[in-house]
Design a protein around this motif. Structure first.
Motif, PDB file in Angstrom:
ATOM      1  N   ALA A 312      35.523 135.652   3.320  1.00 34.40           N
ATOM      2  CA  ALA A 312      34.652 136.591   4.300  1.00 34.40           C
ATOM      3  C   ALA A 312      33.472 137.000   3.682  1.00 34.40           C
ATOM      4  O   ALA A 312      32.442 137.049   4.743  1.00 34.40           O
ATOM      5  CB  ALA A 312      35.391 137.390   5.301  1.00 34.40           C
ATOM      6  N   GLY A 484      34.424 135.782  13.067  1.00 38.89           N
ATOM      7  CA  GLY A 484      33.710 135.464  11.600  1.00 38.89           C
ATOM      8  C   GLY A 484      33.633 134.083  11.510  1.00 38.89           C
ATOM      9  O   GLY A 484      34.016 133.212  12.443  1.00 38.89           O
ATOM     10  N   MET A 516      29.666 139.759   5.037  1.00 38.41           N
ATOM     11  CA  MET A 516      30.473 139.062   6.416  1.00 38.41           C
ATOM     12  C   MET A 516      29.319 138.512   7.441  1.00 38.41           C
ATOM     13  O   MET A 516      28.591 139.400   8.168  1.00 38.41           O
ATOM     14  CB  MET A 516      31.294 139.995   7.113  1.00 38.41           C
ATOM     15  CG  MET A 516      32.610 140.519   6.157  1.00 38.41           C
ATOM     16  SD  MET A 516      33.600 141.667   7.026  1.00 38.41           S
ATOM     17  CE  MET A 516      35.066 141.647   6.149  1.00 38.41           C
TER      18      MET A 516
END
Length: 611
Positions: A312, A484, A516
């Motif tokens: 991530a 995400g 991220m």
């Protein structure tokens, strides 16, 4: 409504066939999720059991079928707020009761509707261990139990079920990944040693792809290869993958430290971990894996997949690759919006033809490998269906005086994109209510884009910023504000989210960290009339604040496409918001302008003029 269409008759026929199969197996019911052996969000055709049985085409949902059709309801389908309208369009309400998550659950429904002493079957290769424990407790309260089946009964009656993809696994070069697979495996090895663990079982397809720097074409819209990995504390790993997927390039890329074995050797591979301390992620690994490991005498330690957080947090190479992908993608989407502004008012553009035209613009650029999800192309009332999936039966023409929502994305080797734009199909002026709702969504989008927050802040703590202007008018939306995004991987990637802290699409306590990617996508939906959503992707980055006490972060906006100015009520925006709008569009013009010419460039300049 009478059951008189072939599709409706087929749904009843398939449900009846499944009930006969359940009865032959001595089961009082069965649970059918959208899932595969890897707990994937998007699954290959071979795993689309819920769609085959019910007709539901969403990416999240579960059905429960009781064997005896006499009790009412004898079957139910469970979806969250994204699919409330879609499920009613696609699934016969006389065959299945519509149930909403999180207001209810499979466990609660079975507790209320399963007969006393019921034996309910489930496929342990499609469900998580925590889910199974919860359902089993609910059934135990009325003398029943949940039992794992040896083979899936849906497969027994699905005569033309497709086979899993045999496409080869592909090497993802280090110059795009930004880090070698060897370095990533070394980090996993260090993590295992730090927790006194012997091995970790990794089953999430995007985790495997990231760890080994491989990709694939086994799942539409997500570039992954069907496989499993057992990574060990000594830095070696076993990759379980179908033999036809293994190429000389793959073997050379993985080297001697990765032992490639046939996919059907995975269960024996788990059994060889007898006596070992093995980490398994209960959120990402199916219950059958826990059963095999515990059955062979391994000590199972429940830990989050160690690749999830580093995957991530994008490295500088991945960040720049994403910017490059967004530049190409923004050019394609801008060309499309210009085309739409010319063609849609003529009355000949449909939801399907618009989606096809956008894909054509993306393909005309360089390096598009796939879409990142099925394009959501919703005109008028169809735009109010949050995850609408256009089909011939629902296809609408984009008519003048209509709101049109299009949510789409592309898979490029350097990055994954996701963007939503809501536009007004002219001529004519949008109603005051539509402009008010659009501008409130815009205010929320801007508030989140401009957010500055201290280290340790979770997405759930920022979600209110995107909703406050809507809440002030007594309005809201039934989905998360941000998810995400992967790097040439899953368009929906955890662990970070921006969402309310409760519910099926709820938030997470994962803090937002530099590197991220997230989406910023507030919306508003008026059932039967129109839908509005404005989505850009953003990158968490450090913020330098003079005199700051501690570390602070903010967002870099990555998406470069103009926002529909015809729908803005300027009087509702304050000076700061107007300043953001003007700065954003000046940047869009700088980035996208050089890619366009002629009428498209003139259109872009007009769209990006100061508000």
């Amino acid at each position: 409504m009478l059951m008189n269409t072939p599709r409706e008759a087929l749904g009843a026929e398939r449900l009846d066939a499944l009930r006969k199969e359940l009865k032959a197996r001595g089961l009082d019911g069965f649970v059918i999720p959208i899932s595969d052996e890897h707990m994937s969000e998007y699954v290959g055709g071979y795993a689309q059991r819920l769609a085959w049985l019910t007709g539901f085409g969403g990416s999240a949902g579960t059905a429960v079928v009781l064997t005896d059709p006499a009790p009412q309801p004898a079957a139910a389908i469970f979806v969250d707020g994204r699919y409330t309208l879609q499920v009613r369009d696609q699934v016969d309400g006389r065959l299945y009761a519509y149930e909403s998550i999180p207001q209810t659950s499979v466990a609660k429904w079975l507790e209320a509707h399963a007969p006393d002493g019921a034996v309910i079957g489930y496929d342990a290769w499609l469900h998580g261990v925590k889910w199974a424990e919860t359902v089993d407790r609910a059934l135990a309260g009325k003398g029943g139990k949940l039992v794992a089946v040896d083979s899936n009964p849906v497969d027994a009656v699905w005569q033309d079920r497709p086979a899993p993809s045999a496409a080869p696994a592909l090497v993802h070069p280090d110059e795009l990944a930004g880090e070698s697979s060897e370095a990533k495996r070394a980090a996993v090895s260090e993590w295992l040693a730090g927790k006194s663990l012997d091995a970790v079982v990794i089953t999430a397809l995007d985790s495997i792809a990231w760890l080994l720097n491989i990709r694939g074409t086994d799942v539409e819209r997500t570039p992954v290869a069907l496989s499993y990995v057992i990574a060990r504390a000594d830095g070696t790993a076993d990759l379980f993958v179908a033999e036809e997927k293994v190429t000389p390039q793959l073997r050379q890329h993985l080297g001697n430290s990765v032992n490639i074995q046939p996919r059907d050797r995975f269960v024996p591979g788990l059994e060889e971990l007898a006596g070992k301390r093995v980490s398994v992620d209960p959120e990402r690994a199916v219950g059958a894996i826990f059963t095999v490991l515990r059955g062979c005498g391994a000590t199972v330690i429940e830990e989050r997949d160690p690749t999830v957080l580093p995957k991530a947090i994008k490295n500088p190479v991945e960040q720049q690759g994403h910017r490059d992908a967004q530049k190409r993608d923004g050019g394609a989407v801008s060309r499309f919006l210009h085309w739409l502004s010319v063609e849609a008012p003529k009355g000949g553009v449909t939801e399907l033809s618009a989606a096809a035209q956008l894909e054509a613009f993306r393909k005309a650029g360089s390096d598009l490998r796939d879409l990142s999800f099925d394009t959501i192309s919703g005109a008028g009332p169809n735009g109010a269906v949050v995850h609408y999936r256009v089909a011939e039966e629902t296809n609408r023409t984009l008519e003048p005086g209509m709101v049109y929502l299009i949510d789409s994305g592309g898979q490029y080797p350097s990055g994954t994109t996701d963007i939503t734009r809501t536009v007004w199909i002219g001529p004519g002026e949008p109603a005051a209510e539509i402009r008010d709702r659009f501008t409130r969504v815009l205010k929320g989008h801007i508030a989140l884009a401009m957010a500055v927050f201290p280290k340790g802040t979770a997405g759930s703590q920022l979600d209110v910023l995107a909703r406050q202007a809507l809440w002030q008018a007594g309005l809201d939306y039934a989905h998360g504000t941000g998810h995400g995004v992967g790097s040439f991987l899953s368009v929906h990637e955890g662990p970070q989210r921006i969402a309310k802290s409760a519910g099926a699409q709820g938030g997470t306590d994962q803090e937002l960290m530099p590197g991220m990617f997230l989406s910023n996508e507030p919306g508003y939906y008026k059932t039967g009339e129109y839908g509005i959503r404005i989505e850009n992707l953003v990158l968490v980055e450090p913020r330098t604040i003079e005199g700051a006490e501690g570390e602070y972060y903010g967002f870099e906006t990555l998406t470069h496409v103009p926002i529909e100015r015809k729908l803005v009520d300027r009087a509702i925006l304050n000076d700061v918001e107007i300043g953001w709008w003007n700065a954003y569009h000046a940047h869009v013009l700088d980035v996208i302008g050089p890619q366009l010419d002629g009428g498209a460039k003139a259109w872009l300049k007009a769209q990006c003029a100061p508000l």
